[in-house]
Write a protein that holds these residues in place. Sequence first.
Motif, PDB file in Angstrom:
ATOM      1  N   SER A   1       0.795  -1.003   0.033  1.00  0.00           N
ATOM      2  CA  SER A   1       0.020   0.157   0.016  1.00  0.00           C
ATOM      3  C   SER A   1       0.882   1.220  -0.028  1.00  0.00           C
ATOM      4  N   LEU A   2       1.997   1.106   0.663  1.00  0.00           N
ATOM      5  CA  LEU A   2       2.912   2.241   0.677  1.00  0.00           C
ATOM      6  C   LEU A   2       3.726   2.640  -0.818  1.00  0.00           C
TER       7      LEU A   2
ATOM      8  N   ALA B   1       4.941   7.524  -6.870  1.00  0.00           N
ATOM      9  CA  ALA B   1       4.423   8.983  -7.210  1.00  0.00           C
ATOM     10  C   ALA B   1       5.285  10.175  -6.647  1.00  0.00           C
ATOM     11  N   ASP B   2       5.860   9.864  -5.609  1.00  0.00           N
ATOM     12  CA  ASP B   2       6.873  10.928  -5.217  1.00  0.00           C
ATOM     13  C   ASP B   2       8.102  10.927  -6.141  1.00  0.00           C
TER      14      ASP B   2
ATOM     15  N   GLN C   1      -3.812  10.116 -12.695  1.00  0.00           N
ATOM     16  CA  GLN C   1      -5.247   9.808 -13.254  1.00  0.00           C
ATOM     17  C   GLN C   1      -5.215  10.462 -14.756  1.00  0.00           C
TER      18      GLN C   1
ATOM     19  N   ASN D   1      -2.910  13.211  -8.434  1.00  0.00           N
ATOM     20  CA  ASN D   1      -4.139  13.962  -7.213  1.00  0.00           C
ATOM     21  C   ASN D   1      -3.349  14.299  -6.020  1.00  0.00           C
ATOM     22  N   SER D   2      -4.195  14.347  -5.133  1.00  0.00           N
ATOM     23  CA  SER D   2      -3.685  14.745  -3.790  1.00  0.00           C
ATOM     24  C   SER D   2      -3.092  13.630  -3.064  1.00  0.00           C
ATOM     25  N   LYS D   3      -3.295  12.336  -3.604  1.00  0.00           N
ATOM     26  CA  LYS D   3      -3.000  11.216  -2.898  1.00  0.00           C
ATOM     27  C   LYS D   3      -1.500  10.881  -3.577  1.00  0.00           C
ATOM     28  N   GLY D   4      -1.290  11.569  -4.425  1.00  0.00           N
ATOM     29  CA  GLY D   4       0.135  11.308  -5.387  1.00  0.00           C
ATOM     30  C   GLY D   4      -0.062  10.341  -6.489  1.00  0.00           C
ATOM     31  N   LEU D   5      -1.293   9.844  -6.554  1.00  0.00           N
ATOM     32  CA  LEU D   5      -1.765   8.944  -7.929  1.00  0.00           C
ATOM     33  C   LEU D   5      -2.122   9.674  -9.235  1.00  0.00           C
TER      34      LEU D   5
ATOM     35  N   VAL E   1       2.653   5.113  -3.343  1.00  0.00           N
ATOM     36  CA  VAL E   1       3.073   6.818  -2.922  1.00  0.00           C
ATOM     37  C   VAL E   1       4.387   6.844  -3.190  1.00  0.00           C
TER      38      VAL E   1
END
Length: 355
Positions: free
Chosen positions: A26-27, A33-34, A318, A312-316, A30
């Motif tokens: 799950s991590l 994305a970073d 789209q 997006n705000s979660k770093g994903l 992110v």
Amino acid sequence: MSKQMRRYEYTFLHTAATLLLLSWVSLMPVAQADALQTFIIKESHQAQAITAEGSVEAVQQSAIAPQVSGSIAILTVKAGDYVKAGQLLARIDTRIANQQVISNQAQVAAANAQLSAARQEYERKRRLHEKQYISQAALERAESDYKTAEAQTKAQLAQTNAANVQTGLHTINAPYAGLVAEVMVELGDMAMPGKPLLVIYDSKALRVVVNVPQSQLAQIKQNAGIQVSIPAAIESERSLTGTQVTILPTADAVSNMVKVRITLPENLTSLRPGMFARAMLPTENAGAQGQLSVPASAVVKRSELTAVYVVNSKGLPQLRQVRLGRKQGHNIEVLAGLQAGEKIALDPIAAVNFK
């Protein structure tokens, strides 16, 4: 009892390992994305411009053709030679023309002799008429003969002068200083009136000609500096600023394009007519509204879909559809689909593999 305890212990350890693995998975996005290279959309108030493509051409270029026919006896230049104004380029065989001049000169001499005799006869009969030794009709005939001889002499002189001028046309000189772009004939070829022998152009005065849609002509600022890019030039001459803009008064009926001429600075050494050129034409409404643009490399085109990957705000990342405008250099104007402050992925391949 110990086997049951060992079973419980194994089940506990397996569950803990599974939860730990799920937490790491799950991590992981992110972290990717970073690491994903991104671009923040910013509102720009820089001057807008129309990008147009064309080619370099000479302001002064001439196809040199003779006015007389004959065999080419002398050819002094080749393609790439620099010539001065008045320099000899070619000479056509003048033997026939020279003989014609000699013939005309002989005819002029004969006409002068007849004119002298007619003048003397007229003067003699005029004196006789004053003493009333001859009639008025005889005097008039002598005067007529004298005027006829005078007119014939003038005609022969005119023909001789024309022959002299025609002889001079056998010599082809450079009308101005420049470079020889092309030579179409060889020594000994037959030259014909109106058939070009060679092409020269003034290498010190060049311009760029681009095609602009007629619907955008009203937006062009004619008194603004125009940036011109010529990729094939040397590094110091690849990016130039046009000194003058001229919009031709006619449009192509098929393509609906209008030619725009952009005068370049003088004495450019690496530019040649025909080189590819790209011009950025400033528009009158430049800076009136904020403009959003994205790097062209970040745009995804799939069939009729044009989109970018928005983080997006979660770093994903789209995928989001956008509507694009004109291309300006390495960037493309965004008309709809994005807002200032949003973040997009610069590499669509890296974004699509983020799963």
